[in-house]
Write an enzyme that holds these catalytic residues in place. Structure first.
Site, short mmCIF file in Angstrom:
data_model
loop_
_atom_site.label_atom_id
_atom_site.label_comp_id
_atom_site.label_asym_id
_atom_site.label_seq_id
_atom_site.Cartn_x
_atom_site.Cartn_y
_atom_site.Cartn_z
CB CYS A 291 3.62 -1.17 7.72
SG CYS A 291 3.72 -2.97 6.90
CG HIS A 343 -0.55 -2.27 7.31
ND1 HIS A 343 0.16 -1.45 6.38
CD2 HIS A 343 -1.36 -1.52 8.05
CE1 HIS A 343 0.35 -0.42 7.04
NE2 HIS A 343 -0.76 -0.25 7.94
CG HIS A 359 -0.36 2.45 10.52
ND1 HIS A 359 -0.89 2.42 9.34
CD2 HIS A 359 -1.33 3.49 10.92
CE1 HIS A 359 -2.07 3.06 9.00
NE2 HIS A 359 -2.13 4.09 10.13
#
Length: 388
Positions: A291, A343, A359
């Site tokens: 990510c 994340h 993402h």
């Protein structure tokens, strides 16, 4: 004998007449009577009447007779469907779109002014199979006609005699495609189109060929001449550094200021081009991204250096309320019940409180997701703005 000859001639003339008044259409995958009728500009009822023995469920590779009411119209439509380049998207008369190389659902949705969800609803197979080159997908709107019109206008404009001139530009150390394209007033996509061999990183010393309007070329050459003069006059102060992109430091964070709307659009286009690439821990290339690696690589392509990890990226820029999120903002999550941020993604849209972001997910690779999805609703942490 004469009678038989007359009968034979009669049936021959009827057969020739029938061939002249009908077109033979071979059934291919995805065909139905409505699609075929639109393609040839006839009514479904006319096709049914011309094929009284045809089964209700059309069989692949079987032949249907299509009433040839207007040969000129049929030929014109078939010409409009032809593709001049394998990488150019195709719009057919039936409201479908042929998927070209490197296209994404996000890009197609923006092209036709529809949502990704609407595309998925109109094409259920996308959920399980994803996009494939050459695949025909249904466009659930009336925007096909307007889009086709704009393409025709673009085609007409491209035929105007160009007064552009070609410049040669040598790539220097640490230069990026974004920086060079900005220098010449063109986009990265246009720079790559003019130099097809630089899809990846541009090697130092590579000679780029750049076509720009003559007025722009004259201005660039004049600016270079002035710059060389200033360098000679100010050789003693050569250690001074000119700040081209001002940054405001805020508690060890930064916000890049200026009119960044075009840059943000290019960032989103660059990130979404990677949709479908697999997740790879520590990855920062098209062989696989994690990510933060996707964000690090995407921003790095445009001379913006982000920290490498998601927790470090969450400490830059200015933290803003989720309802104020805009395109280009970074969005952070605490997944799997973790206490700290682990994340990150980039906002591509914020409509009615629903934030959509690109993402790299561990279970699906690079994709676009939504904060309305229960998993990301629970895991949401914050939004940071790094571009004003």
């Amino acid at each position: 004998m004469v009678y038989r000859l007359i009968v034979v001639l009669f049936f021959f003339s009827v057969g020739a007449f029938a061939q002249d008044n009908f077109i033979k259409h071979k059934i291919s995958q995805g065909d139905n009577l409505s699609v075929i009728a639109k393609k040839y500009g006839v009514k479904v009822k006319d096709i049914a009447n011309a094929n009284p023995n045809a089964p209700k469920i059309l069989k692949l590779n079987s032949i249907l007779l299509i009433p040839n009411k207007n040969k000129t119209t049929a030929k014109a439509k078939s010409k409009n469907v032809e593709v001049a380049d394998a990488n150019v998207s195709t719009i057919t008369a039936s409201g479908t779109h042929e998927v070209a190389s490197k296209e994404t659902l996000w890009g197609i949705s923006k092209k036709y002014n529809v949502s990704v969800d609407d595309l998925k609803k109109a094409n259920p197979s996308l959920e399980s199979e994803g996009l494939k080159i050459g695949q025909q997908i249904n466009i659930p709107s009336n925007n096909v006609a307007s889009n086709s019109t704009s393409q025709n206008e673009t085609q007409v404009n491209s035929e105007v005699v160009s007064t552009d001139v070609e410049l040669i530009r040598e790539v220097k150390a640490k230069e990026t495609k974004y920086g060079i394209s900005k220098e010449y007033g063109i986009t990265v996509a246009e720079l790559e189109r003019q130099n097809p061999s630089i899809k990846g990183k541009v090697p130092v010393g590579y000679l780029l060929k750049i076509r720009v309007p003559k007025e722009k070329a004259d201005a660039i050459q004049a600016a270079k001449g002035l710059q060389e003069t200033n360098v000679q006059e100010d050789a003693s102060s050569s250690n001074q550094i000119a700040v081209t992109a001002p940054e405001i430091k805020r508690d060890s964070t930064f916000v890049r200021t200026g009119n960044n709307s075009e840059l943000i659009d290019q960032l989103i286009a660059s990130a979404t081009e990677n949709i479908g690439i697999r997740y790879r821990s520590g990855g920062t290339t098209k062989a696989g991204f994690d990510c933060s690696g996707l964000m690090f690589c995407t921003f790095g392509n445009f001379d913006i250096k982000l920290p490498r990890s998601s927790i470090e990226q969450s400490r830059i820029g200015t933290k803003i309320a989720s309802e104020e999120a805009q395109k280009g903002d970074l969005i952070f999550f605490r997944t799997n019940g973790r206490r700290h941020i682990n994340h990150v993604g980039m906002v591509v849209e914020n409509v009615d409180g629903e934030i959509k972001f690109v993402h790299s997910s561990t279970h699906g690779g690079v994709m676009i997701s939504s904060t309305k999805e229960p998993y990301y609703t629970r895991a949401f942490s914050q939004v940071n703005r790094v571009l004003n």
